[in-house]
Design a protein around this motif. Sequence first.
Motif, PDB file in Angstrom:
ATOM      1  N   GLU A 197      -2.037  -0.041  59.274  1.00 15.64           N
ATOM      2  CA  GLU A 197      -2.671   0.126  60.580  1.00 15.64           C
ATOM      3  C   GLU A 197      -1.822   1.033  61.460  1.00 15.64           C
ATOM      4  O   GLU A 197      -0.595   1.092  61.318  1.00 15.64           O
ATOM      5  N   CYS A 245      -6.960   2.105  60.098  1.00 11.53           N
ATOM      6  CA  CYS A 245      -6.453   1.355  58.946  1.00 11.53           C
ATOM      7  C   CYS A 245      -6.731   2.180  57.703  1.00 11.53           C
ATOM      8  O   CYS A 245      -7.893   2.336  57.304  1.00 11.53           O
ATOM      9  N   TRP A 257     -11.528  -6.295  60.897  1.00 14.64           N
ATOM     10  CA  TRP A 257     -10.433  -6.275  61.855  1.00 14.64           C
ATOM     11  C   TRP A 257     -10.319  -7.676  62.447  1.00 14.64           C
ATOM     12  O   TRP A 257     -11.302  -8.242  62.924  1.00 14.64           O
ATOM     13  N   ARG A 293      -7.568 -10.210  64.955  1.00 16.47           N
ATOM     14  CA  ARG A 293      -6.467 -10.146  65.913  1.00 16.47           C
ATOM     15  C   ARG A 293      -5.891 -11.538  66.118  1.00 16.47           C
ATOM     16  O   ARG A 293      -6.564 -12.543  65.909  1.00 16.47           O
ATOM     17  N   ARG A 317      -5.779 -16.677  64.484  1.00 20.76           N
ATOM     18  CA  ARG A 317      -6.302 -15.363  64.162  1.00 20.76           C
ATOM     19  C   ARG A 317      -7.825 -15.415  64.242  1.00 20.76           C
ATOM     20  O   ARG A 317      -8.452 -16.358  63.740  1.00 20.76           O
ATOM     21  N   TYR A 330      -3.297  -6.686  66.002  1.00 22.95           N
ATOM     22  CA  TYR A 330      -4.551  -6.418  65.311  1.00 22.95           C
ATOM     23  C   TYR A 330      -4.258  -6.122  63.837  1.00 22.95           C
ATOM     24  O   TYR A 330      -3.374  -5.317  63.515  1.00 22.95           O
ATOM     25  N   TYR A 331      -5.032  -6.781  62.970  1.00 18.51           N
ATOM     26  CA  TYR A 331      -4.821  -6.680  61.534  1.00 18.51           C
ATOM     27  C   TYR A 331      -6.080  -6.166  60.854  1.00 18.51           C
ATOM     28  O   TYR A 331      -7.203  -6.571  61.167  1.00 18.51           O
ATOM     29  N   CYS A 332      -5.881  -5.346  59.865  1.00 21.00           N
ATOM     30  CA  CYS A 332      -6.941  -4.877  58.988  1.00 21.00           C
ATOM     31  C   CYS A 332      -6.949  -5.778  57.737  1.00 21.00           C
ATOM     32  O   CYS A 332      -5.888  -6.207  57.270  1.00 21.00           O
ATOM     33  N   ASN A 333      -8.146  -6.040  57.220  1.00 16.52           N
ATOM     34  CA  ASN A 333      -8.264  -6.946  56.070  1.00 16.52           C
ATOM     35  C   ASN A 333      -9.397  -6.505  55.154  1.00 16.52           C
ATOM     36  O   ASN A 333     -10.477  -6.136  55.617  1.00 16.52           O
ATOM     37  N   TRP A 341      -3.978  -7.773  53.508  1.00 17.45           N
ATOM     38  CA  TRP A 341      -3.803  -7.623  54.944  1.00 17.45           C
ATOM     39  C   TRP A 341      -2.799  -6.509  55.219  1.00 17.45           C
ATOM     40  O   TRP A 341      -1.851  -6.313  54.466  1.00 17.45           O
ATOM     41  N   GLN A 367       0.058  -4.796  58.026  1.00 18.59           N
ATOM     42  CA  GLN A 367       1.213  -5.372  58.713  1.00 18.59           C
ATOM     43  C   GLN A 367       0.908  -5.672  60.179  1.00 18.59           C
ATOM     44  O   GLN A 367       1.668  -6.380  60.833  1.00 18.59           O
ATOM     45  N   GLY A 368      -0.180  -5.134  60.671  1.00 13.23           N
ATOM     46  CA  GLY A 368      -0.570  -5.374  62.057  1.00 13.23           C
ATOM     47  C   GLY A 368      -0.074  -4.289  62.987  1.00 13.23           C
ATOM     48  O   GLY A 368       0.942  -3.637  62.735  1.00 13.23           O
TER      49      GLY A 368
END
Length: 111
Positions: free
Chosen positions: A6, A22, A36, A38, A45, A93-96, A101, A103-104
């Motif tokens: 990200e 991402c 996404w 958070r 989360r 904020y994280y991508c998945n 996942w 690292q944010g």
Amino acid sequence: QVQLVESGGGLVQPGGSLRLSCEASGISFISLPMNWFRQAPGKQRELVARITTGGSPDYGDSVKGRFTISTDYAKNTVYLHMNNLKPEDTAVYYCNVLMSWGQGTQVTVSS
């Protein structure tokens, strides 16, 4: 090995905008749901936005009308466009995708 990276977070004033990116490697997310999430300090989360190929995007209630998720399959990248940001949007904020996942990236909304 799937890797999600990200970028695009930062400090922004209320009412401002940011675009998170991402970039995925080790996987082609065509036909896979990309998400996404958070997480704010002391909170669970939560899902912010989800997109699948050919489907309508889904958004959390708190961001509907302000955030937009989009993809560039040629770049294997998913974006989160965030407008009219509020202090309560402050979070990592994280991508998945599937079980992977990133690292944010930190987003801080403050005057």
